[in-house]
Scaffold this motif. Structure first.
Motif, mmCIF file in Angstrom:
data_model
loop_
_atom_site.group_PDB
_atom_site.id
_atom_site.type_symbol
_atom_site.label_atom_id
_atom_site.label_comp_id
_atom_site.label_asym_id
_atom_site.label_seq_id
_atom_site.Cartn_x
_atom_site.Cartn_y
_atom_site.Cartn_z
ATOM 1 N N GLN A 160 0.803 -1.224 0.000
ATOM 2 C CA GLN A 160 0.000 0.000 0.000
ATOM 3 C C GLN A 160 0.840 1.281 0.000
ATOM 4 O O GLN A 160 0.577 2.179 -0.804
ATOM 5 C CB GLN A 160 -0.965 -0.030 1.180
ATOM 6 N N PRO A 161 1.873 1.413 0.864
ATOM 7 C CA PRO A 161 2.666 2.647 0.824
ATOM 8 C C PRO A 161 3.364 2.874 -0.529
ATOM 9 O O PRO A 161 3.445 4.013 -0.997
ATOM 10 C CB PRO A 161 3.695 2.452 1.948
ATOM 11 N N GLU A 162 3.818 1.809 -1.175
ATOM 12 C CA GLU A 162 4.446 1.959 -2.494
ATOM 13 C C GLU A 162 3.426 2.414 -3.538
ATOM 14 O O GLU A 162 3.721 3.268 -4.377
ATOM 15 C CB GLU A 162 5.081 0.640 -2.944
ATOM 16 N N LEU A 163 2.222 1.845 -3.486
ATOM 17 C CA LEU A 163 1.159 2.251 -4.401
ATOM 18 C C LEU A 163 0.825 3.726 -4.205
ATOM 19 O O LEU A 163 0.716 4.488 -5.176
ATOM 20 C CB LEU A 163 -0.094 1.399 -4.191
ATOM 21 N N LEU A 164 0.675 4.133 -2.957
ATOM 22 C CA LEU A 164 0.336 5.529 -2.653
ATOM 23 C C LEU A 164 1.434 6.489 -3.108
ATOM 24 O O LEU A 164 1.145 7.564 -3.636
ATOM 25 C CB LEU A 164 0.054 5.698 -1.160
#
Length: 168
Positions: free
Chosen positions: A100-104
């Motif tokens: 999730q943090p990489e996607l964001l």
């Protein structure tokens, strides 16, 4: 110009904000049969929107039509939630575990890139790097609206995924 900057920023921010609501486990959970996970949907948007950003920043030519000619049709097509589209294979997300943090982070970089394009480029020029099936070569303005309406469609889907997972 202010309108498109605001609409692009609000739409792309809505995607980030909706994705950030998911808890870690739900990012990769299948909400219902035949659906992508939230992670896959975000990856699809990253592939699509980063591709459009490359096209917008790529080679252009003079435009021999109104710069916004296809905007209404793109809006009509993508904001019709009764129609289901199949994703082109180039932007079809892998079936894997997403971070999730990489996607964001990627979504934020794309939002900033779109904002820079809107403020720094002549949006009336026609992009020649990619001919979009069904629409042809888009002007930068049309390409940005494609990003906006395609993203709005998927924000709607992402909210449905969130609501399904949150209710279980």
């Amino acid at each position: 110009m202010e309108k498109i900057i605001k609409e692009a920023n609000e739409t792309l921010s809505a995607l980030e904000n909706t994705l950030s609501k998911f808890n870690t486990a739900h990012v990769n959970a299948v909400p219902f049969k035949g659906s992508w996970t939230a992670g896959q949907l975000a990856e699809h948007m990253i592939l699509s929107n980063s591709g459009f950003l490359q096209v917008i920043n790529g080679p252009v030519t003079e435009t021999d039509k109104p710069a916004d000619l296809m905007v209404k049709e793109i809006r009509k097509d993508f904001l019709n939630f009764n129609v289901k589209y199949d994703s082109p294979k180039e932007i079809y997300p892998e079936d894997r575990t997403y971070n999730q943090p990489e996607l964001l982070k990627s979504l934020k970089e794309i939002r900033e890139g779109i904002s820079n394009a809107v403020t720094g480029l002549d949006l009336t020029k026609t992009c020649t790097a990619y001919e979009l099936p069904g629409y042809g070569f888009l002007t930068r303005l049309e390409a940005i609206y494609f990003v906006i309406y395609h993203t709005q469609r998927h924000v709607h889907q992402l909210k449905n995924i969130y609501n399904e997972l949150d209710s279980n």
